[in-house]
Design an enzyme around this catalytic site. Structure first.
Site, PDB file in Angstrom:
ATOM      1  N   ARG A  20      84.739  70.114  -8.196  1.00 45.18           N
ATOM      2  CA  ARG A  20      83.506  69.596  -8.575  1.00 45.18           C
ATOM      3  C   ARG A  20      82.982  71.080  -9.380  1.00 45.18           C
ATOM      4  O   ARG A  20      81.504  70.169  -9.627  1.00 45.18           O
ATOM      5  CB  ARG A  20      82.499  68.275  -7.632  1.00 45.18           C
ATOM      6  CG  ARG A  20      82.641  67.474  -7.820  1.00 45.18           C
ATOM      7  CD  ARG A  20      81.707  67.092  -6.505  1.00 45.18           C
ATOM      8  NE  ARG A  20      81.178  65.680  -6.209  1.00 45.18           N
ATOM      9  CZ  ARG A  20      81.673  64.690  -6.245  1.00 45.18           C
ATOM     10  NH1 ARG A  20      82.737  64.590  -5.224  1.00 45.18           N
ATOM     11  NH2 ARG A  20      80.887  63.355  -6.214  1.00 45.18           N
ATOM     12  N   ARG A  30      71.868  63.135  -7.059  1.00 43.41           N
ATOM     13  CA  ARG A  30      73.276  63.729  -7.427  1.00 43.41           C
ATOM     14  C   ARG A  30      73.570  63.659  -9.364  1.00 43.41           C
ATOM     15  O   ARG A  30      74.207  64.618  -9.242  1.00 43.41           O
ATOM     16  CB  ARG A  30      73.968  62.959  -7.066  1.00 43.41           C
ATOM     17  CG  ARG A  30      73.825  63.557  -5.344  1.00 43.41           C
ATOM     18  CD  ARG A  30      74.321  61.628  -4.625  1.00 43.41           C
ATOM     19  NE  ARG A  30      75.998  60.795  -4.831  1.00 43.41           N
ATOM     20  CZ  ARG A  30      76.441  60.153  -4.622  1.00 43.41           C
ATOM     21  NH1 ARG A  30      75.583  58.861  -4.660  1.00 43.41           N
ATOM     22  NH2 ARG A  30      77.610  60.164  -4.635  1.00 43.41           N
TER      23      ARG A  30
HETATM   24  P1  AMP Z   1      81.759  60.463  -3.193  1.00 45.15           P
HETATM   25  O1  AMP Z   1      82.428  60.096  -2.327  1.00 45.15           O
HETATM   26  O2  AMP Z   1      82.660  61.932  -4.307  1.00 45.15           O
HETATM   27  O3  AMP Z   1      80.832  60.351  -3.862  1.00 45.15           O
HETATM   28  O4  AMP Z   1      81.469  62.843  -2.649  1.00 45.15           O
HETATM   29  C1  AMP Z   1      79.534  62.300  -2.099  1.00 45.15           C
HETATM   30  C2  AMP Z   1      79.204  63.186  -1.699  1.00 45.15           C
HETATM   31  O5  AMP Z   1      80.354  64.262  -0.386  1.00 45.15           O
HETATM   32  C3  AMP Z   1      78.859  64.070  -2.921  1.00 45.15           C
HETATM   33  O6  AMP Z   1      77.383  64.098  -3.191  1.00 45.15           O
HETATM   34  C4  AMP Z   1      78.598  65.969  -2.681  1.00 45.15           C
HETATM   35  O7  AMP Z   1      77.514  66.191  -0.838  1.00 45.15           O
HETATM   36  C5  AMP Z   1      80.064  65.831  -1.372  1.00 45.15           C
HETATM   37  N1  AMP Z   1      81.261  66.159  -2.083  1.00 45.15           N
HETATM   38  C6  AMP Z   1      83.014  65.172  -2.339  1.00 45.15           C
HETATM   39  N2  AMP Z   1      83.116  66.481  -2.918  1.00 45.15           N
HETATM   40  C7  AMP Z   1      82.660  67.425  -3.297  1.00 45.15           C
HETATM   41  C8  AMP Z   1      83.120  68.391  -3.945  1.00 45.15           C
HETATM   42  N3  AMP Z   1      84.832  68.824  -4.000  1.00 45.15           N
HETATM   43  N4  AMP Z   1      82.567  69.663  -3.721  1.00 45.15           N
HETATM   44  C9  AMP Z   1      81.111  69.410  -3.228  1.00 45.15           C
HETATM   45  N5  AMP Z   1      80.641  68.358  -2.547  1.00 45.15           N
HETATM   46  C10 AMP Z   1      81.590  67.317  -2.790  1.00 45.15           C
END
Ligand code: AMP
Ligand code: ADP
Length: 214
Positions: free
Chosen positions: A88, A171
C-alpha cells in the site's frame, strides 16, 4: 501465479480476490483480514494496528512488511498467491521486491480494480462483513440470502469500524497520497493490468480471468 490486487478501499479487491483464489487454487492473503483477526484475538499486533485502522490511517510499514514476507514464505504459497491490500506504499513494494529477489521469484500481475471516488462511499457504506470467515457483502449490490447473515458460515454480519463516512473520506485521501503511486510503479515494471471495477462483480471477474487465462 503471483498476483497483487490494487485499487481504492472499497473498489472490490477482496471480493475478486476470493473468487480468484477459488478458481486458481491459490491462497488469498489480505493484510486487512490479518490485522482484523489479530484485533479479534487481542494480540499485541492487533492493539497497535487498531490505533491506526480506526482513524483510517495505514498501519506502519515496520508492522506490515515482515508479516507478509513470512506469510508468502509458507509452503501453501509455493504455487502462487493473491496479495489483497498489500503493498500500500512504495516502501512496502520495495520491501516486497527485495524479499522476492531473495526467493528468486517475482510478481506476475498487478491488477488495478479501477473505481472512481464517487462510487466508493456507496460501496463502503453498504458493505457488510462476516467476522467469522471474512466473506463480504453489500446491502444493495451483493446482498446475502438472509439479511444480516453470512451465506458461507451463518455468522451475523457486521459493519466494519472503519466503514463510517468520516473514516472512509480519510482512507480515500490516504489512498490517493500513498497507494495510488503504486499504479505507476507496477506499470513501469510492465505487469500492470487495469479492469473497470464499476461493472457487475461477475463481469469484473470475467475481465480478470481473461487476463489470467482459464
Ligand atoms: P482493508 O481490509 O484492506 O481495507 O484494510 C483495512 C485497514 O487495515 C486499512 O485502512 C489500514 O489501516 C490497514 N492495512 C491493511 N493493509 C495494510 C497495509 N498493507 N499497510 C498498512 N496498513 C494496512
Ligand atoms: P476492497 O477489498 O477493495 O476494500 P470489497 O471487495 O470489500 O472492497 O468491496 C467493497 C464493497 O463493494 C462490498 O460491500 C462489496 O460487496 C461491494 N462490491 C464489490 N465489487 C462490487 C461491484 N463490482 N459492484 C458493486 N458492488 C461491489
Amino acid at each position: 501465479m503471483k498476483i497483487i490486487m490494487l485499487g481504492a478501499p472499497g473498489a472490490g479487491k477482496g471480493t475478486q480476490a476470493i473468487m480468484i483464489s477459488e478458481k486458481y487454487g491459490i491462497p488469498h492473503i489480505s493484510t486487512g483480514d490479518i490485522f482484523r483477526a489479530n484485533i479479534k484475538n487481542g494480540t499485541e499486533l492487533g492493539k497497535k494496528a487498531r490505533e491506526y485502522m480506526d482513524q483510517g490511517l495505514l498501519v506502519p510499514d515496520e508492522l506490515t512488511c515482515d508479516l507478509v514476507v513470512d506469510r508468502i514464505s509458507r509452503d501453501d504459497c509455493s504455487k502462487g498467491y493473491i496479495l489483497d491490500g498489500f503493498p500500500r506504499t512504495i516502501p512496502q513494494a520495495q520491501a516486497l521486491d527485495r524479499a522476492l529477489e531473495r526467493m528468486e521469484t517475482s510478481i506476475d500481475y498487478a491488477i488495478d480494480v479501477d473505481v472512481p471516488d464517487e462510487n466508493i462511499v456507496n460501496r463502503m457504506s453498504g458493505r457488510r462483513a462476516c467476522p467469522g470467515c471474512g466473506a463480504t457483502y453489500h446491502v444493495m449490490f451483493r446482498a446475502p440470502k438472509t439479511e444480516g447473515i453470512c451465506d458461507e458460515c451463518g455468522e451475523k454480519l457486521i459493519v466494519r469500524a472503519d466503514d463510517q463516512p468520516e473514516t472512509v473520506q480519510k482512507r480515500l485521501t490516504v489512498y490517493h497520497d500513498q497507494t495510488q503511486p503504486l499504479i505507476d510503479y507496477y506499470d513501469k515494471k510492465g505487469i500492470l493490468k487495469t479492469v473497470d471495477g464499476t461493472k457487475h462483480v461477475d463481469e469484473v471477474f470475467g475481465d480478470i480471468t481473461a487476463i489470467l487465462g482459464e
